[in-house]
Design a protein around this motif. Structure first.
Motif, PDB file in Angstrom:
ATOM      1  N   TYR A  15       0.824  -1.210   0.000  1.00  0.00           N
ATOM      2  CA  TYR A  15       0.000   0.000   0.000  1.00  0.00           C
ATOM      3  C   TYR A  15       0.855   1.255   0.000  1.00  0.00           C
ATOM      4  N   LEU A  16       2.041   1.173   0.621  1.00  0.00           N
ATOM      5  CA  LEU A  16       2.949   2.313   0.578  1.00  0.00           C
ATOM      6  C   LEU A  16       3.424   2.557  -0.850  1.00  0.00           C
ATOM      7  N   LEU A  17       3.777   1.481  -1.580  1.00  0.00           N
ATOM      8  CA  LEU A  17       4.178   1.616  -2.975  1.00  0.00           C
ATOM      9  C   LEU A  17       3.036   2.193  -3.813  1.00  0.00           C
ATOM     10  N   ARG A  18       1.844   1.700  -3.607  1.00  0.00           N
ATOM     11  CA  ARG A  18       0.695   2.215  -4.367  1.00  0.00           C
ATOM     12  C   ARG A  18       0.448   3.678  -4.052  1.00  0.00           C
ATOM     13  N   TRP A  19       0.528   4.047  -2.781  1.00  0.00           N
ATOM     14  CA  TRP A  19       0.298   5.441  -2.364  1.00  0.00           C
ATOM     15  C   TRP A  19       1.302   6.366  -3.050  1.00  0.00           C
ATOM     16  N   ARG A  20       2.577   5.953  -3.068  1.00  0.00           N
ATOM     17  CA  ARG A  20       3.596   6.773  -3.730  1.00  0.00           C
ATOM     18  C   ARG A  20       3.362   6.819  -5.235  1.00  0.00           C
ATOM     19  N   ALA A  21       2.986   5.664  -5.805  1.00  0.00           N
ATOM     20  CA  ALA A  21       2.752   5.615  -7.244  1.00  0.00           C
ATOM     21  C   ALA A  21       1.597   6.527  -7.648  1.00  0.00           C
ATOM     22  N   GLU A  22       0.541   6.553  -6.864  1.00  0.00           N
ATOM     23  CA  GLU A  22      -0.602   7.417  -7.165  1.00  0.00           C
ATOM     24  C   GLU A  22      -0.209   8.880  -7.119  1.00  0.00           C
ATOM     25  N   ARG A  23       0.614   9.246  -6.166  1.00  0.00           N
ATOM     26  CA  ARG A  23       1.057  10.642  -6.083  1.00  0.00           C
ATOM     27  C   ARG A  23       2.029  10.997  -7.189  1.00  0.00           C
ATOM     28  N   LEU A  24       2.862  10.048  -7.560  1.00  0.00           N
ATOM     29  CA  LEU A  24       3.769  10.290  -8.678  1.00  0.00           C
ATOM     30  C   LEU A  24       2.989  10.448  -9.976  1.00  0.00           C
ATOM     31  N   LEU A  25       2.019   9.587 -10.204  1.00  0.00           N
ATOM     32  CA  LEU A  25       1.196   9.710 -11.411  1.00  0.00           C
ATOM     33  C   LEU A  25       0.481  11.051 -11.437  1.00  0.00           C
ATOM     34  N   SER A  26      -0.051  11.475 -10.297  1.00  0.00           N
ATOM     35  CA  SER A  26      -0.723  12.770 -10.230  1.00  0.00           C
ATOM     36  C   SER A  26       0.231  13.908 -10.587  1.00  0.00           C
ATOM     37  N   ASP A  27       1.463  13.834 -10.096  1.00  0.00           N
ATOM     38  CA  ASP A  27       2.444  14.873 -10.413  1.00  0.00           C
ATOM     39  C   ASP A  27       2.801  14.871 -11.896  1.00  0.00           C
ATOM     40  N   ILE A  28       2.975  13.703 -12.484  1.00  0.00           N
ATOM     41  CA  ILE A  28       3.323  13.628 -13.900  1.00  0.00           C
ATOM     42  C   ILE A  28       2.165  14.136 -14.761  1.00  0.00           C
ATOM     43  N   ARG A  29       0.955  13.825 -14.352  1.00  0.00           N
ATOM     44  CA  ARG A  29      -0.198  14.287 -15.132  1.00  0.00           C
ATOM     45  C   ARG A  29      -0.368  15.796 -15.081  1.00  0.00           C
ATOM     46  N   THR A  30       0.117  16.442 -14.025  1.00  0.00           N
ATOM     47  CA  THR A  30      -0.011  17.904 -13.942  1.00  0.00           C
ATOM     48  C   THR A  30       0.941  18.616 -14.897  1.00  0.00           C
ATOM     49  N   ILE A  31       1.958  17.896 -15.391  1.00  0.00           N
ATOM     50  CA  ILE A  31       2.885  18.501 -16.358  1.00  0.00           C
ATOM     51  C   ILE A  31       2.138  18.826 -17.643  1.00  0.00           C
ATOM     52  N   GLN A  32       2.322  20.034 -18.150  1.00  0.00           N
ATOM     53  CA  GLN A  32       1.788  20.427 -19.451  1.00  0.00           C
ATOM     54  C   GLN A  32       2.965  20.591 -20.408  1.00  0.00           C
ATOM     55  N   MET A  33       3.079  19.661 -21.327  1.00  0.00           N
ATOM     56  CA  MET A  33       4.225  19.691 -22.232  1.00  0.00           C
ATOM     57  C   MET A  33       4.224  20.970 -23.071  1.00  0.00           C
ATOM     58  N   GLY A  34       5.353  21.637 -23.066  1.00  0.00           N
ATOM     59  CA  GLY A  34       5.481  22.897 -23.781  1.00  0.00           C
ATOM     60  C   GLY A  34       5.091  24.107 -22.960  1.00  0.00           C
ATOM     61  N   LYS A  35       4.547  23.882 -21.765  1.00  0.00           N
ATOM     62  CA  LYS A  35       4.136  24.993 -20.896  1.00  0.00           C
ATOM     63  C   LYS A  35       4.788  24.919 -19.523  1.00  0.00           C
ATOM     64  N   SER A  36       4.864  23.713 -18.944  1.00  0.00           N
ATOM     65  CA  SER A  36       5.521  23.584 -17.647  1.00  0.00           C
ATOM     66  C   SER A  36       6.996  23.962 -17.787  1.00  0.00           C
ATOM     67  N   THR A  37       7.552  24.602 -16.767  1.00  0.00           N
ATOM     68  CA  THR A  37       8.860  25.237 -16.865  1.00  0.00           C
ATOM     69  C   THR A  37       9.937  24.485 -16.092  1.00  0.00           C
ATOM     70  N   TRP A  38      11.147  24.987 -16.224  1.00  0.00           N
ATOM     71  CA  TRP A  38      12.275  24.448 -15.468  1.00  0.00           C
ATOM     72  C   TRP A  38      12.012  24.541 -13.968  1.00  0.00           C
ATOM     73  N   ALA A  39      11.359  25.605 -13.530  1.00  0.00           N
ATOM     74  CA  ALA A  39      11.019  25.732 -12.106  1.00  0.00           C
ATOM     75  C   ALA A  39      10.074  24.607 -11.680  1.00  0.00           C
ATOM     76  N   ASP A  40       9.104  24.261 -12.532  1.00  0.00           N
ATOM     77  CA  ASP A  40       8.213  23.132 -12.236  1.00  0.00           C
ATOM     78  C   ASP A  40       9.003  21.832 -12.147  1.00  0.00           C
ATOM     79  N   ALA A  41       9.964  21.663 -13.053  1.00  0.00           N
ATOM     80  CA  ALA A  41      10.793  20.460 -13.041  1.00  0.00           C
ATOM     81  C   ALA A  41      11.615  20.385 -11.756  1.00  0.00           C
ATOM     82  N   GLN A  42      12.158  21.511 -11.325  1.00  0.00           N
ATOM     83  CA  GLN A  42      12.953  21.520 -10.102  1.00  0.00           C
ATOM     84  C   GLN A  42      12.116  21.135  -8.886  1.00  0.00           C
ATOM     85  N   GLN A  43      10.860  21.575  -8.844  1.00  0.00           N
ATOM     86  CA  GLN A  43       9.980  21.186  -7.744  1.00  0.00           C
ATOM     87  C   GLN A  43       9.772  19.675  -7.715  1.00  0.00           C
ATOM     88  N   LEU A  44       9.586  19.080  -8.894  1.00  0.00           N
ATOM     89  CA  LEU A  44       9.403  17.633  -8.955  1.00  0.00           C
ATOM     90  C   LEU A  44      10.681  16.898  -8.547  1.00  0.00           C
TER      91      LEU A  44
END
Length: 364
Positions: free
Chosen positions: A11-40
């Protein structure tokens, strides 16, 4: 106690995976910036890595989450593996990746891989790999095929993956609709914690699996109705200018029938007028030959007259094999346009959008 421990780590792996997927989905290709990448990178630094340098100009960053305890039990402790499996332990890994180019994120990937046993328990049963992936491709030549209804993405499964694996893939360019991309990134991450394990591609990416099945029915129906590949050409000049490796203007200096005359096939002899994108292997003023089905009757998909001697055509095409020494171009009717002012403007706009590297090493 062991049951609680196994369930906790899954469940810990799943919990982390769900949050990672959520973070990756928030990326907007061509719009998200280097600052967004640094936060990730700050958030996932414990599980992240990169090779070489990582800066705003160019960075490929990969994040890996896995539960590999079962792998260590396969060789030495079969009985413990059976207990681990009964208690819900799964051999699972999640990998995410994003690429930064010139200060913006232009690619995002997410992959779920699981080791699955054919039988109910891992007792003398063969294990196979079950995987689902959603990955970016710079150009559609990396697709297995292209659907002109949505030319910027494709859903498929590899033909070669039989017996030892079961896979399903979604691939998309950085210019695909963000809403559609996030729909393609729909994973059943509860597969990591199910007591009854996921076994098939429709379990791991159900929505993509349904779409793939629907598109196969549509494709089969088109074949029965007399479908030809070049009936579904993508005719957007901007798309062709961005996607194709080379763009050039060439003059028709000869039209000859070849040995497949009965199939309506002709050879075009084309003299390079000017390069608009790459095509460095083709010297100006030199002639190259290409064989294109029905190119005389439907040369540029614009309702124009058949190709004529002396006519200049706009070509958007991939680099041929042995391009420096082989005097041929591997063209299809989908690679030809009329060089109207509108087409030239659109093609040049697409060329300006293509600043991606030639290759991007990603999962199959």
């Amino acid at each position: 106690m062991l049951f609680v421990l196994v369930q906790f780590q899954q469940y810990l792996l799943r919990w982390r995976a769900e949050r990672l997927l959520s973070d990756i989905r928030t990326i907007q290709m061509g719009k998200s910036t280097w600052a967004d990448a640094q936060q990730l990178m700050y958030r996932w630094g414990k599980w992240g890595r990169y090779e070489g340098t990582c800066a705003a100009e160019r960075c490929s960053y990969q994040i890996e989450l896995d539960e590999r305890l079962s792998s260590s039990l396969v060789g030495c402790c079969r009985k413990l593996l059976v207990i681990y499996y009964i208690f819900g332990g799964r051999d699972a890994a999640v990998v995410a990746r994003f690429d930064v180019i010139q200060g913006q994120i232009w690619a995002k990937d997410f992959v779920l891989v699981m080791g699955v046993f054919e039988g109910t328990l891992p007792d003398d049963d063969r294990e196979y790999m079950l995987s689902g992936s959603a990955t970016t491709r710079w150009r559609v030549r990396d697709f297995r095929w292209q659907n002109p209804r949505h030319p910027e993405y494709v859903v498929d499964r590899p033909d070669a993956c039989t017996g030892g694996c079961e896979e399903i893939n979604a691939r998309y360019t950085p210019f695909a609709d963000p809403v559609e991309v996030n729909q393609l990134m729909s994973f059943s991450l509860d597969c990591i914690t199910r007591l009854v394990t996921c076994r098939h591609r429709e379990d791991i990416m159900p929505s993509v699996s349904r779409q793939m099945a629907e598109e196969k029915l549509q494709f089969d129906a088109a074949l029965k109705a007399g479908y030809r590949p070049y009936d579904w050409c993508v005719s957007d000049p901007a798309f062709l200018g961005r996607d194709r490796a080379n763009v050039a203007l060439a003059r028709v200096v000869a039209i000859t029938q070849n040995e497949y005359e009965e199939e309506g096939r002709f050879d075009l002899h084309l003299e390079l007028v000017s390069r608009l994108k790459r095509a460095s292997f083709w010297k100006e003023g030199t002639v190259r030959e290409t064989n294109v089905s029905r190119v005389i009757v439907d040369p540029v998909r614009q309702g124009s007259q058949p190709a004529q001697l002396g006519q200049t055509l706009l070509l958007a095409f991939e680099t041929p094999t042995m391009a420096e020494s082989r005097p041929y171009l591997d063209l299809t009717p989908c690679d030809l346009l009329l060089p109207t002012p509108e087409n030239l403007t659109a093609v040049k706009r697409g060329i300006a959008e293509d600043f991606f590297p030639e290759e991007r090493l990603v999962w199959p």
